[in-house]
Scaffold this motif. Structure first.
Motif: not given
Length: 449
Positions: A386-409
């Motif tokens: 929820p925090q990442e969706r509300a604040n796009p500026d939080l996005m960094n490489p490690s978060r992106k890696k986790r999100i990709a794994a969670g979405a299966g992409v």
């Protein structure tokens, strides 16, 4: 997509006209010969094509056109005007009696044209206009016809009058009108039986119904994908029972367009609505000028605006504009915008309404891929905290890696989304608070896309 081939050919002809600057009479005649071939290949009635080309030629080789600064544009303008005239010039509504009287509408058509579904769609349209419609199941022959009407009626919240499949359709129609009188209905819509082809029994039954009850409007439902067959069916029905208007179904399919361009000229009867999809909401008022604009690759902004106004929540749009101005726009808002755009219909049809997006350009867009991409985008956003969706500026490489794994992409998909989000945010901010011409007149908001 409707008219794709015809639209592409006509746009190529006009492109050549524009590139020439000054035009000779021979240039115009060569261009119109290509227009003629494109129309014939689109299955437009040959007599209609001949008359159309003669009318355009007579106007296009006149002194005013040939000596103008932009003769190519003038010829295109003439083609557009004549095409509008061909399809009826003015938009025609279903003629209804005053609300304190009962309007009886008879729906006719061949089996397989989508008549029963269209009948329910019409009922829904009339209900939106404040009428109180009653659907009547007069098709006692086709298996499940009554059940289909009842299911669609329930979806539209319109009651269905049925006496089963053992009663004569004439008696059903008469009983339905009496039911309407005692229960306050002011529109009675008779869903009559169709056949696989025009036959004597079907025509006689329709004549019997019209002789027994006061039918105010007879509407014919025809399948646009059958081309000239649809025109011939309309001509036969009109000559035998008399029709007041036509509804073209399956205009979202790979139709060549011949029916839409021929029916008015051949029968003298207007096209009232066009079916653009399977959903009960996918029935559009037929506007000759807008249809001509689509065919000629000029877009259809007014229909796009109306679709948006009908499907997009105004309060949500205002809230999005507020968030954009205050830099509070996040991925949840992005997802919400996408879901509202999806409600408007097929992406390909929406793109085709945007001026400058011609059929050739659409060939490079895989609509299946677009739909799949929207689903992937949704999966990626839902994999964020929820925090990442509300604040796009939080996005960094490690978060992106986790999100990709969670979405299966792959992580590249997440990077694409982040880039698309930034671009869309800029675009939406640019348009925020502005209004299109039509929306401005209505005092409405600028749509958020």
């Amino acid at each position: 997509m409707a008219f794709e081939s015809l639209s592409e050919k006509l746009q190529n002809v006009f492109k050549n006209l524009r590139s020439k600057g000054r035009l000779t009479e021979a240039d115009v005649k060569t261009a119109l010969k290509e227009v003629k071939m494109a129309l014939l290949e689109a299955d437009v009635n040959f007599k209609v094509v001949k008359q159309f080309i003669n009318s355009v030629t007579e106007r296009a080789i006149g002194q005013d056109v040939m000596t103008s600064l932009t003769p190519g544009q003038m010829v295109i303008k003439i083609v557009n005007e004549e095409m509008i005239s061909l399809m009826g010039s003015e938009t025609t509504q279903i003629d209804l009696k005053p609300a304190n009287e009962i309007t009886v509408i008879l729906m006719a058509g061949l089996q397989g044209a989508g008549k029963t579904t269209t009948t329910a769609k019409i009922a829904g349209k009339l209900k939106q206009k404040g009428r109180k419609p009653l659907l009547v199941a007069c098709d006692i022959y086709r298996p499940a016809a009554i059940e289909q009407l009842e299911i669609n009626g329930k979806k539209q919240d319109v009651p269905v009058f049925s006496m089963g499949d053992k009663n004569n359709p004439v008696n059903i129609a008469k009983a339905a009108i009496e039911h309407a009188k005692t229960n306050g209905f002011n529109v009675v819509i008779l869903d009559t039986a169709g056949r696989l082809h025009v036959d004597e029994d079907m025509m006689q039954e329709l004549e019997n119904i019209k002789a027994a009850v006061d039918v105010h409007q007879t509407l014919l439902v025809v399948d646009a994908m059958t081309g000239q067959d649809a025109v011939n069916v309309a001509k036969t029905f009109n000559e035998r029972i008399g029709i007041d208007g036509v509804i073209l179904t399956k205009m979202d399919g790979d139709t060549r367009g011949g029916a839409a361009l021929s029916i008015k000229a051949v029968t003298g009867k207007p096209i009232l609505y066009v079916g653009m999809g399977e959903k009960l909401s996918d029935l559009e008022q037929f506007y000759p000028d807008r249809m001509a604009s689509r065919i000629l690759g000029m877009g259809d902004v007014l229909t796009l605006i109306e679709k948006a106004e009908a499907q997009i929540d105004e309060e949500k749009a205002k809230e999005l504009n507020r968030k954009l101005k205050k830099a509070e726009f996040g991925y949840d808002d992005f997802l919400d915008s996408m879901s509202q755009i999806k409600k408007m219909g097929n992406i390909g049809d929406l793109l085709g309404m945007i001026p400058g997006v011609n059929s050739a350009a659409l060939k490079n867009v895989s609509l299946d891929d677009s739909e799949a991409q929207m689903k992937r985008t949704e999966a990626i956003i839902l994999s964020m905290t929820p925090q990442e969706r509300a604040n796009p500026d939080l996005m960094n490489p490690s978060r992106k890696k986790r999100i990709a794994a969670g979405a299966g992409v792959d992580i590249s998909e997440v990077n694409k989304l982040v880039k698309m989000f930034d671009q869309m945010k800029k675009m939406m901010k640019q348009f925020s608070g502005q209004m299109s011409g039509k929306a401005a007149k209505r005092g409405r908001f600028r749509l958020p896309f």
